[in-house]
Scaffold this active site. Structure first.
Site, PDB file in Angstrom:
ATOM      1  N   GLN A  44     -50.800 -39.720 -91.395  1.00 42.73           N
ATOM      2  CA  GLN A  44     -50.226 -38.485 -90.560  1.00 42.73           C
ATOM      3  C   GLN A  44     -50.082 -37.143 -91.244  1.00 42.73           C
ATOM      4  O   GLN A  44     -49.697 -36.276 -90.686  1.00 42.73           O
ATOM      5  CB  GLN A  44     -48.617 -39.257 -90.531  1.00 42.73           C
ATOM      6  CG  GLN A  44     -48.748 -40.467 -89.478  1.00 42.73           C
ATOM      7  CD  GLN A  44     -47.233 -41.263 -89.338  1.00 42.73           C
ATOM      8  OE1 GLN A  44     -46.590 -41.799 -90.055  1.00 42.73           O
ATOM      9  NE2 GLN A  44     -46.592 -40.526 -88.096  1.00 42.73           N
ATOM     10  N   HIS A  64     -61.167 -39.240 -82.401  1.00 44.49           N
ATOM     11  CA  HIS A  64     -62.400 -38.636 -82.071  1.00 44.49           C
ATOM     12  C   HIS A  64     -62.989 -39.092 -80.799  1.00 44.49           C
ATOM     13  O   HIS A  64     -64.070 -38.476 -80.516  1.00 44.49           O
ATOM     14  CB  HIS A  64     -63.344 -38.771 -83.327  1.00 44.49           C
ATOM     15  CG  HIS A  64     -62.971 -38.052 -84.441  1.00 44.49           C
ATOM     16  ND1 HIS A  64     -63.323 -38.258 -86.095  1.00 44.49           N
ATOM     17  CD2 HIS A  64     -62.062 -37.061 -84.877  1.00 44.49           C
ATOM     18  CE1 HIS A  64     -62.565 -37.608 -86.670  1.00 44.49           C
ATOM     19  NE2 HIS A  64     -61.812 -36.853 -86.168  1.00 44.49           N
ATOM     20  N   ASP A  77     -57.485 -34.719 -88.598  1.00 43.37           N
ATOM     21  CA  ASP A  77     -58.369 -34.460 -89.465  1.00 43.37           C
ATOM     22  C   ASP A  77     -57.986 -33.386 -90.483  1.00 43.37           C
ATOM     23  O   ASP A  77     -58.401 -33.446 -91.707  1.00 43.37           O
ATOM     24  CB  ASP A  77     -59.424 -33.514 -88.478  1.00 43.37           C
ATOM     25  CG  ASP A  77     -60.289 -34.350 -87.341  1.00 43.37           C
ATOM     26  OD1 ASP A  77     -59.909 -35.650 -87.574  1.00 43.37           O
ATOM     27  OD2 ASP A  77     -61.180 -33.782 -86.861  1.00 43.37           O
ATOM     28  N   ARG A 102     -41.442 -41.772-100.522  1.00 42.26           N
ATOM     29  CA  ARG A 102     -42.259 -43.258-100.069  1.00 42.26           C
ATOM     30  C   ARG A 102     -43.407 -42.517 -99.319  1.00 42.26           C
ATOM     31  O   ARG A 102     -43.332 -41.791 -98.275  1.00 42.26           O
ATOM     32  CB  ARG A 102     -41.234 -43.875 -98.891  1.00 42.26           C
ATOM     33  CG  ARG A 102     -41.903 -44.848 -98.362  1.00 42.26           C
ATOM     34  CD  ARG A 102     -41.208 -46.061 -97.189  1.00 42.26           C
ATOM     35  NE  ARG A 102     -42.232 -46.629 -96.665  1.00 42.26           N
ATOM     36  CZ  ARG A 102     -42.244 -46.715 -95.443  1.00 42.26           C
ATOM     37  NH1 ARG A 102     -41.557 -46.176 -94.485  1.00 42.26           N
ATOM     38  NH2 ARG A 102     -43.395 -47.848 -94.701  1.00 42.26           N
ATOM     39  N   HIS A 147     -50.109 -48.638 -93.779  1.00 46.21           N
ATOM     40  CA  HIS A 147     -49.388 -47.975 -93.168  1.00 46.21           C
ATOM     41  C   HIS A 147     -50.278 -47.690 -91.661  1.00 46.21           C
ATOM     42  O   HIS A 147     -50.575 -46.419 -91.448  1.00 46.21           O
ATOM     43  CB  HIS A 147     -48.701 -46.649 -93.380  1.00 46.21           C
ATOM     44  CG  HIS A 147     -47.591 -46.314 -92.710  1.00 46.21           C
ATOM     45  ND1 HIS A 147     -46.233 -45.993 -93.056  1.00 46.21           N
ATOM     46  CD2 HIS A 147     -47.242 -45.918 -91.306  1.00 46.21           C
ATOM     47  CE1 HIS A 147     -45.445 -45.429 -92.292  1.00 46.21           C
ATOM     48  NE2 HIS A 147     -46.196 -45.391 -91.243  1.00 46.21           N
ATOM     49  N   ASN A 191     -46.262 -51.734 -93.472  1.00 41.96           N
ATOM     50  CA  ASN A 191     -45.234 -51.049 -92.635  1.00 41.96           C
ATOM     51  C   ASN A 191     -45.255 -51.465 -91.073  1.00 41.96           C
ATOM     52  O   ASN A 191     -46.034 -51.327 -90.703  1.00 41.96           O
ATOM     53  CB  ASN A 191     -45.568 -49.390 -92.604  1.00 41.96           C
ATOM     54  CG  ASN A 191     -44.535 -48.710 -91.658  1.00 41.96           C
ATOM     55  OD1 ASN A 191     -43.382 -48.615 -92.097  1.00 41.96           O
ATOM     56  ND2 ASN A 191     -44.952 -48.306 -90.574  1.00 41.96           N
ATOM     57  N   GLU A 192     -43.847 -52.031 -90.613  1.00 42.58           N
ATOM     58  CA  GLU A 192     -43.856 -52.471 -89.451  1.00 42.58           C
ATOM     59  C   GLU A 192     -44.769 -53.408 -88.767  1.00 42.58           C
ATOM     60  O   GLU A 192     -45.631 -53.102 -87.748  1.00 42.58           O
ATOM     61  CB  GLU A 192     -43.706 -51.234 -88.535  1.00 42.58           C
ATOM     62  CG  GLU A 192     -42.690 -50.129 -89.123  1.00 42.58           C
ATOM     63  CD  GLU A 192     -42.430 -49.174 -87.819  1.00 42.58           C
ATOM     64  OE1 GLU A 192     -43.154 -49.115 -86.703  1.00 42.58           O
ATOM     65  OE2 GLU A 192     -41.224 -48.488 -87.856  1.00 42.58           O
ATOM     66  N   ASN A 332     -36.927 -50.347 -91.017  1.00 47.33           N
ATOM     67  CA  ASN A 332     -37.301 -48.919 -90.431  1.00 47.33           C
ATOM     68  C   ASN A 332     -36.261 -49.042 -89.236  1.00 47.33           C
ATOM     69  O   ASN A 332     -36.567 -49.615 -88.237  1.00 47.33           O
ATOM     70  CB  ASN A 332     -38.471 -48.834 -89.804  1.00 47.33           C
ATOM     71  CG  ASN A 332     -39.395 -48.617 -90.992  1.00 47.33           C
ATOM     72  OD1 ASN A 332     -38.895 -48.370 -92.321  1.00 47.33           O
ATOM     73  ND2 ASN A 332     -40.806 -48.266 -90.711  1.00 47.33           N
ATOM     74  N   TYR A 334     -34.505 -46.753 -85.936  1.00 48.84           N
ATOM     75  CA  TYR A 334     -34.135 -45.580 -85.237  1.00 48.84           C
ATOM     76  C   TYR A 334     -33.094 -45.516 -84.030  1.00 48.84           C
ATOM     77  O   TYR A 334     -32.421 -44.680 -83.666  1.00 48.84           O
ATOM     78  CB  TYR A 334     -35.458 -45.084 -84.649  1.00 48.84           C
ATOM     79  CG  TYR A 334     -36.453 -44.509 -85.987  1.00 48.84           C
ATOM     80  CD1 TYR A 334     -36.426 -43.307 -86.256  1.00 48.84           C
ATOM     81  CD2 TYR A 334     -37.369 -45.539 -86.568  1.00 48.84           C
ATOM     82  CE1 TYR A 334     -37.515 -42.959 -87.157  1.00 48.84           C
ATOM     83  CE2 TYR A 334     -38.256 -45.036 -87.219  1.00 48.84           C
ATOM     84  CZ  TYR A 334     -38.330 -43.897 -87.653  1.00 48.84           C
ATOM     85  OH  TYR A 334     -39.333 -43.222 -88.620  1.00 48.84           O
ATOM     86  N   GLU A 401     -37.004 -46.187 -93.272  1.00 51.13           N
ATOM     87  CA  GLU A 401     -37.239 -44.878 -92.406  1.00 51.13           C
ATOM     88  C   GLU A 401     -35.890 -44.725 -91.501  1.00 51.13           C
ATOM     89  O   GLU A 401     -35.477 -45.807 -91.169  1.00 51.13           O
ATOM     90  CB  GLU A 401     -38.537 -45.216 -91.504  1.00 51.13           C
ATOM     91  CG  GLU A 401     -39.663 -44.846 -92.005  1.00 51.13           C
ATOM     92  CD  GLU A 401     -40.875 -45.118 -91.105  1.00 51.13           C
ATOM     93  OE1 GLU A 401     -40.981 -44.985 -89.956  1.00 51.13           O
ATOM     94  OE2 GLU A 401     -42.094 -45.538 -91.637  1.00 51.13           O
TER      95      GLU A 401
HETATM   96  C1  PNW Z   1     -42.496 -45.748 -87.198  1.00 49.10           C
HETATM   97  N1  PNW Z   1     -42.171 -47.473 -80.973  1.00 49.10           N
HETATM   98  O1  PNW Z   1     -43.217 -45.922 -85.981  1.00 49.10           O
HETATM   99  C2  PNW Z   1     -43.599 -45.381 -88.402  1.00 49.10           C
HETATM  100  O2  PNW Z   1     -43.357 -45.924 -89.355  1.00 49.10           O
HETATM  101  C3  PNW Z   1     -44.050 -44.029 -88.456  1.00 49.10           C
HETATM  102  O3  PNW Z   1     -45.245 -43.633 -88.852  1.00 49.10           O
HETATM  103  C4  PNW Z   1     -43.587 -43.043 -87.362  1.00 49.10           C
HETATM  104  O4  PNW Z   1     -43.970 -41.820 -87.457  1.00 49.10           O
HETATM  105  C5  PNW Z   1     -42.226 -43.254 -87.173  1.00 49.10           C
HETATM  106  O5  PNW Z   1     -41.604 -44.412 -86.902  1.00 49.10           O
HETATM  107  C6  PNW Z   1     -41.578 -42.342 -86.002  1.00 49.10           C
HETATM  108  O6  PNW Z   1     -41.997 -42.895 -84.708  1.00 49.10           O
HETATM  109  C7  PNW Z   1     -43.029 -46.342 -84.944  1.00 49.10           C
HETATM  110  O7  PNW Z   1     -43.231 -47.484 -80.158  1.00 49.10           O
HETATM  111  C8  PNW Z   1     -44.151 -46.916 -84.194  1.00 49.10           C
HETATM  112  O8  PNW Z   1     -40.889 -47.432 -80.513  1.00 49.10           O
HETATM  113  C9  PNW Z   1     -43.565 -47.215 -82.882  1.00 49.10           C
HETATM  114  C10 PNW Z   1     -42.273 -47.177 -82.183  1.00 49.10           C
HETATM  115  C11 PNW Z   1     -41.542 -46.531 -83.112  1.00 49.10           C
HETATM  116  C12 PNW Z   1     -41.607 -46.072 -84.245  1.00 49.10           C
END
Ligand code: PNW
Length: 498
Positions: A44, A64, A77, A102, A147, A191-192, A332, A334, A401
């Site tokens: 990223q 690509h 890139d 991290r 990741h 990660n995830e 993580n 959100y 996260e």
């Molecule tokens: C996380 N969804 O991923 C990742 O660990 C990060 O790389 C990413 O940038 C961050 O959250 C923000 O999106 C996700 O589909 C992957 O809901 C998929 C989802 C959410 C978070």
């Protein structure tokens, strides 16, 4: 007169500083040894996709493609050009006063073929330099081994759906421990897992492999869990004595809130939490998948005529192998969803979602962000931590996260500050009132970056990055200044009690 208006202003400021969007904020400081950090991931931010001997990974491959599946045909890139600008990144971290950074290692930068037949010294050197720069600035490295950026060579062989992946991951992890382990004391294997396996192989879009719903998620997870466990045991046997680090895993998902108080909806919530978090942490703590997963997937597989369950079984040896293989749990988080039970007799639907028997959704009226999946629901943070803390007592947890996106990367990002305040307030509540054992918090992200299939259209950064400038100029947002105050005072409002 003057003093009374000053008093009025004082009351006004202290009133607002303890509230955000009408929500009362916790005004207790975080503990002295609580760590605050910021995160990124290799693909990223790094760019330099084919420099200094790096091999192709699956994101190079996907981005690509013509036509491209990525918004605006964006690629990583160049991304934030962190491969070249890592010293600037460390200066930003220093400026914010974070305790740790991290970041993740690009597998194909270190092992260009994906296998350990050739170690790319220039790739190794890059991470050595980054780690050295961090340590010179007193910032602890927290390193994610995987990741999302699998070498394309391994993806071509089926990626995580092929069990050859297990030992390839262990080989890569061994190189990482050997090369960087002297200076890295916090490791995260994956990660995830949920995103890797469900989005990657179940839906098939993150990896651009063929979708295999109801099969791929389970195959991938079964291999991932064994790879995690084998890497943990290998660290234990070969490195722990000398290096003394901690090895964890980062799991992810929404908080699933029962849509009503009915016992059916409460059951729906519990089931989906098990299918999302329990899927990974239950085997790592107890050696096997959660009961409700075993029951549901076995049941539907049998009805569908499979002689073997679509959810694979661990052998007795594997149960022994996996049980107890984490030193901490990364989370993580959100957002949240509402849930209700929706068991279906329709056996023609072979999918993970049908296996859960639960439907989830996010109400229109929940506050939105720059990402359609990310609705702001701060209370969910406390609920999720409480659920994890209660179900997996004694595990140390760290939020790896948490963050908020917008689409324009504006510098006056008051909404992001408010998001952080309200989430952190609920996190503080979970520590204070629910006995949750949390030792750190990580903001996603240090800077705007390549947001996977959404390219650069969704921005999570504390720092803005100008993707139109060859310099990839970084500018602190208002939230970066707010975060620096937080890291120094451990206080989310203007003034805290101890
Ligand atoms: C996380 N969804 O991923 C990742 O660990 C990060 O790389 C990413 O940038 C961050 O959250 C923000 O999106 C996700 O589909 C992957 O809901 C998929 C989802 C959410 C978070």
């Amino acid at each position: 007169m003057a003093s009374s208006s000053a008093f009025f202003i004082f009351i006004l400021i202290s009133y607002y500083s303890k509230k955000s969007y009408g929500e009362e904020l916790n005004n207790k400081k975080f503990p002295k040894d609580f760590m605050f950090g910021a995160a990124t991931a290799s693909y990223q931010v790094e760019g330099a996709w084919n420099e200094d001997g790096k091999g192709e990974n699956m994101w190079d491959h996907i981005t690509h493609k013509v036509p491209s599946p990525i918004v605006n045909n964006d690629t990583g890139d160049v991304a934030c050009d962190s491969y070249h600008k890592y010293k600037e990144d460390v200066a930003m971290l220093k400026e914010m006063g974070v305790d740790f950074y991290r970041f993740s290692l690009s597998w194909s930068r270190i092992l260009p073929s994906g296998f350990d037949n050739e170690v790319n010294q220039l790739g190794v050197e890059h991470y050595r330099n980054l780690i050295k720069e961090l340590r010179a600035n007193n910032i602890t490295p927290v390193v994610t081994i995987y990741h999302f950026d699998l070498p394309q060579t391994l993806q071509d062989l089926g990626g995580l759906q092929n069990d050859f992946f297990i030992d390839r991951f262990v080989d890569f992890a061994r190189v990482c421990f050997r090369e960087f382990g002297e200076d890295v004391k916090y490791w995260i294997t994956f990660n995830e897992p949920w995103s890797i396996c469900n989005i990657g192989y179940g839906f098939g879009w993150l990896n651009a492999t063929a979708a295999s719903p109801g099969i791929g998620e389970y195959l991938c997870s079964h291999n991932l869990l064994r790879a995690h466990a084998k890497a943990w045991r290998m660290y234990d046997e070969e490195f722990r004595n000398d290096q003394n680090g901690l090895l964890g895993i980062t799991i992810s998902g929404n908080w699933f809130e029962p849509s009503t108080n009915s016992s059916a909806d409460i059951e729906a919530s519990e089931t989906l939490l098990q299918f999302t978090f329990g899927f990974y942490i239950h085997p790592i703590v107890h050696g096997d998948y959660p009961e409700v997963m075993r029951k549901n997937v076995d049941h539907r597989s049998a009805l569908q005529g499979f002689s073997q369950s679509r959810l694979p079984k661990f052998t007795q040896d594997e149960v022994q192998l996996i049980q107890g293989t984490t030193d901490f749990l990364g989370i993580n988080m959100y957002t949240s969803s509402l849930v209700t039970l929706e068991e279906s007799d329709d056996i023609s639907n072979i999918s993970y979602t049908a296996d859960t028997g639960v439907t989830s959704w996010q109400p229109e009226e929940w506050e939105s962000s720059g990402s359609s999946w990310l609705k702001v629901y701060p209370k969910g943070a406390r609920q999720l931590l409480k659920w994890l803390g209660t179900n997996y007592k004694g595990i140390k947890m760290i939020i790896t996260e948490n963050g908020y996106s917008d689409n324009d990367g504006e510098l006056e990002d008051d909404k992001r500050i408010s998001y952080y305040q309200r989430y952190l307030s609920n996190i503080r509540d979970a520590m204070e009132f629910d006995g949750v054992d949390l030792f750190g918090y990580t903001a996603w992200s240090l800077m705007d970056n390549f947001e996977w299939i959404n390219g650069y259209s969704q921005k999570f950064g504390l720092y803005q990055v100008d993707f139109n400038s060859p310099n990839r100029t970084r500018t602190p947002k208002k939230s970066a200044k707010w975060y620096s105050k937080l890291t120094r005072t451990k206080c989310i409002v203007d003034d805290c009690t101890e």
